[in-house]
Design a protein around this motif. Structure first.
Motif, PDB file in Angstrom:
ATOM      1  N   UNK A 103      11.521  32.773  33.433  1.00  0.00           N
ATOM      2  CA  UNK A 103      11.184  34.194  33.381  1.00  0.00           C
ATOM      3  C   UNK A 103      12.483  34.982  33.404  1.00  0.00           C
ATOM      4  N   UNK A 104      12.732  35.737  32.334  1.00  0.00           N
ATOM      5  CA  UNK A 104      13.917  36.589  32.284  1.00  0.00           C
ATOM      6  C   UNK A 104      13.637  37.893  33.010  1.00  0.00           C
ATOM      7  N   UNK A 105      14.523  38.271  33.898  1.00  0.00           N
ATOM      8  CA  UNK A 105      14.432  39.543  34.602  1.00  0.00           C
ATOM      9  C   UNK A 105      15.061  40.649  33.758  1.00  0.00           C
ATOM     10  N   UNK A 106      14.831  41.920  34.122  1.00  0.00           N
ATOM     11  CA  UNK A 106      15.537  43.004  33.423  1.00  0.00           C
ATOM     12  C   UNK A 106      17.038  42.799  33.553  1.00  0.00           C
ATOM     13  N   UNK A 107      17.705  42.564  32.445  1.00  0.00           N
ATOM     14  CA  UNK A 107      19.111  42.172  32.517  1.00  0.00           C
ATOM     15  C   UNK A 107      19.782  42.301  31.161  1.00  0.00           C
ATOM     16  N   UNK A 108      21.099  42.220  31.206  1.00  0.00           N
ATOM     17  CA  UNK A 108      21.924  42.112  30.009  1.00  0.00           C
ATOM     18  C   UNK A 108      22.552  40.727  30.043  1.00  0.00           C
ATOM     19  N   UNK A 154      10.363  41.907  33.188  1.00  0.00           N
ATOM     20  CA  UNK A 154      10.183  40.471  33.374  1.00  0.00           C
ATOM     21  C   UNK A 154       9.370  39.882  32.222  1.00  0.00           C
ATOM     22  N   UNK A 155       9.933  38.861  31.570  1.00  0.00           N
ATOM     23  CA  UNK A 155       9.268  38.245  30.423  1.00  0.00           C
ATOM     24  C   UNK A 155       9.368  36.723  30.505  1.00  0.00           C
ATOM     25  N   UNK A 156       8.235  36.010  30.384  1.00  0.00           N
ATOM     26  CA  UNK A 156       8.274  34.540  30.332  1.00  0.00           C
ATOM     27  C   UNK A 156       8.715  34.076  28.947  1.00  0.00           C
ATOM     28  N   UNK A 157       9.771  33.302  28.891  1.00  0.00           N
ATOM     29  CA  UNK A 157      10.354  32.882  27.623  1.00  0.00           C
ATOM     30  C   UNK A 157      10.657  31.387  27.649  1.00  0.00           C
ATOM     31  N   UNK A 214       1.501  28.979  35.102  1.00  0.00           N
ATOM     32  CA  UNK A 214       1.926  27.627  34.750  1.00  0.00           C
ATOM     33  C   UNK A 214       3.384  27.385  35.131  1.00  0.00           C
ATOM     34  N   UNK A 215       4.236  28.387  34.951  1.00  0.00           N
ATOM     35  CA  UNK A 215       5.632  28.204  35.335  1.00  0.00           C
ATOM     36  C   UNK A 215       5.775  28.076  36.846  1.00  0.00           C
ATOM     37  N   UNK A 216       5.001  28.857  37.597  1.00  0.00           N
ATOM     38  CA  UNK A 216       5.045  28.752  39.052  1.00  0.00           C
ATOM     39  C   UNK A 216       4.524  27.390  39.505  1.00  0.00           C
ATOM     40  N   UNK A 270      18.945  14.012  36.746  1.00  0.00           N
ATOM     41  CA  UNK A 270      20.027  13.179  37.264  1.00  0.00           C
ATOM     42  C   UNK A 270      21.249  13.240  36.370  1.00  0.00           C
ATOM     43  N   UNK A 271      21.097  13.817  35.149  1.00  0.00           N
ATOM     44  CA  UNK A 271      22.221  13.915  34.220  1.00  0.00           C
ATOM     45  C   UNK A 271      22.823  15.300  34.237  1.00  0.00           C
ATOM     46  N   UNK A 272      23.675  15.598  33.234  1.00  0.00           N
ATOM     47  CA  UNK A 272      24.314  16.914  33.154  1.00  0.00           C
ATOM     48  C   UNK A 272      23.277  18.021  33.046  1.00  0.00           C
ATOM     49  N   UNK A 273      23.618  19.171  33.614  1.00  0.00           N
ATOM     50  CA  UNK A 273      22.735  20.340  33.468  1.00  0.00           C
ATOM     51  C   UNK A 273      21.748  20.511  34.595  1.00  0.00           C
ATOM     52  N   UNK A 274      21.879  19.689  35.661  1.00  0.00           N
ATOM     53  CA  UNK A 274      20.929  19.786  36.771  1.00  0.00           C
ATOM     54  C   UNK A 274      20.854  21.203  37.320  1.00  0.00           C
ATOM     55  N   UNK A 275      22.007  21.814  37.562  1.00  0.00           N
ATOM     56  CA  UNK A 275      21.982  23.141  38.157  1.00  0.00           C
ATOM     57  C   UNK A 275      21.367  24.169  37.222  1.00  0.00           C
ATOM     58  N   UNK A 276      21.492  23.982  35.896  1.00  0.00           N
ATOM     59  CA  UNK A 276      20.880  24.896  34.951  1.00  0.00           C
ATOM     60  C   UNK A 276      19.370  24.800  35.025  1.00  0.00           C
ATOM     61  N   UNK A 277      18.848  23.565  35.091  1.00  0.00           N
ATOM     62  CA  UNK A 277      17.405  23.390  35.206  1.00  0.00           C
ATOM     63  C   UNK A 277      16.892  23.991  36.501  1.00  0.00           C
ATOM     64  N   UNK A 278      17.610  23.765  37.577  1.00  0.00           N
ATOM     65  CA  UNK A 278      17.145  24.261  38.862  1.00  0.00           C
ATOM     66  C   UNK A 278      17.104  25.773  38.894  1.00  0.00           C
ATOM     67  N   UNK A 279      17.965  26.401  38.104  1.00  0.00           N
ATOM     68  CA  UNK A 279      18.019  27.867  38.100  1.00  0.00           C
ATOM     69  C   UNK A 279      16.974  28.494  37.202  1.00  0.00           C
ATOM     70  N   UNK A 280      16.266  27.682  36.421  1.00  0.00           N
ATOM     71  CA  UNK A 280      15.379  28.239  35.411  1.00  0.00           C
ATOM     72  C   UNK A 280      14.291  29.111  36.005  1.00  0.00           C
ATOM     73  N   UNK A 281      13.859  28.780  37.223  1.00  0.00           N
ATOM     74  CA  UNK A 281      12.757  29.523  37.818  1.00  0.00           C
ATOM     75  C   UNK A 281      13.135  30.980  38.090  1.00  0.00           C
ATOM     76  N   UNK A 282      14.383  31.234  38.318  1.00  0.00           N
ATOM     77  CA  UNK A 282      14.806  32.590  38.679  1.00  0.00           C
ATOM     78  C   UNK A 282      15.708  33.206  37.634  1.00  0.00           C
ATOM     79  N   UNK A 283      15.907  32.543  36.483  1.00  0.00           N
ATOM     80  CA  UNK A 283      16.845  33.057  35.480  1.00  0.00           C
ATOM     81  C   UNK A 283      16.389  34.384  34.925  1.00  0.00           C
TER      82      UNK A 283
END
Length: 315
Positions: free
Chosen positions: A51-56, A86-89, A249-251, A302-315
């Motif tokens: 979910x993208x928040x109001x942002x640039x 807020x938009x689910x993308x 579904x995302x939650x 377990x591979x590269x990008x773990x922190x990116x995936x974990x942040x997806x919920x609040x991105x």
């Protein structure tokens, strides 16, 4: 359908070098500056539901692809994605390599600051038509310079607390006086159609587990049900029930992945009365039943990008 994509207008190399210095490893980096996040990625990523928040969101190096309902937005270095509610993308890095990693930033926008600056700058009234809440556009040199100065303040902790809010206001003002400033004012101006939809989105985000009654929500917003449906789709690209389903579904996915709930418990938590209906809709959106999808996500983590995936919920 493809979202509008203007050509890059400003040289992003200085911003890229600055982000690379403060984000030396792949993933998301929250910063001491409120609302500012930095991103780095050395490889293209799998599509991520978030979910993208109001942002640039600004790309300094590389490229990204974002899907909103049936629309596709692609942007690259020197361009930005402006999200006004807020938009689910579905989002993924489409261009990155170890030699030239994806580098970008996201800056949260505040609706009260938007309206305060619009009044102080004596900007013209907004149009009645409710615009889409997502837009790709180029960045001019002045805005690029302000963004680079904001990131460089991370080097100056003594000055950061006082100067960062001033630079953030400058960035917001430059957005407001730019070619797409009316879009921001429309979604923040009390009484406008865009602002009414933004209020509906805020209510849905806080109450997505409740049964959605369109007539009741429209009445709450002082709109007819038909007008509400029309303007909601105009801004978000989807119907209110479809928007609610995406949030649910995302939650549920996040709860299963991070709180280790089983599918039935997650379904009930987000408002589904039928576990079988939840499984069908989940498979349709994420491409696999809940248990298999979560297993795949954990294996990927377990591979590269773990922190990116974990942040997806609040991105």
């Amino acid at each position: 359908m493809t979202g509008p994509a203007a050509p890059p207008l400003a040289d992003a190399s200085l911003l890229a070098a600055t982000i690379a210095r403060f984000a030396p490893v792949d993933g998301l980096r929250a910063t001491p500056i409120a609302g500012l996040k930095l991103f780095r990625g050395s490889t293209p990523t799998e599509p991520t539901h978030c979910v993208y928040e109001p942002s640039l969101a600004v790309i300094a190096q590389g490229a990204k692809r974002v899907e909103l309902a049936d629309e596709v937005y692609e942007y690259r270095a020197g361009q930005a994605l402006l999200t006004s509610l807020d938009l689910p993308v579905i989002s993924r890095i489409s261009q990155a390599s170890p030699e030239r990693p994806y580098l970008g930033l996201a800056l949260t926008l505040d609706s009260r600051t938007i309206m305060q600056l619009a009044v102080e700058a004596d900007l013209p009234p907004v149009r009645e038509a409710a615009p889409r809440g997502l837009l790709v556009g180029g960045i001019d040199d002045a805005l690029m310079d302000a963004l680079a100065r904001l990131v460089r303040l991370l080097d100056q902790p003594a000055a950061m607390a006082l100067l960062a809010p001033l630079v953030q206001k400058e960035i917001t003002l430059r957005l407001l006086i730019g070619p797409d400033g009316a879009r921001l004012r429309q979604l923040a101006a009390a009484g406008s159609r865009g602002h009414q939809v933004a209020r509906a989105v805020a209510w849905l985000k806080q109450n997505f587990a409740q049964t959605l009654r369109i007539d009741d929500l429209a009445t709450r917003l002082h709109m007819s049900p038909s007008s509400f449906r029309l303007h909601f789709r105009s801004v978000t690209g989807m119907a209110p029930l479809q928007y609610q389903k995406q949030l649910r579904l995302q939650e549920a996915r996040w709860l299963m992945l991070n709180s280790h709930l089983d599918a039935a418990s997650a379904a009930a938590r987000v408002g589904y009365e039928s576990a079988s209906q939840f499984s069908r809709e989940y498979s349709r959106v994420f491409g696999a039943p809940p248990a298999r999808d979560i297993a795949q996500l954990r294996k990927r983590a377990v591979g590269p990008g773990t922190s990116t995936e974990a942040a997806a919920h609040v991105a």
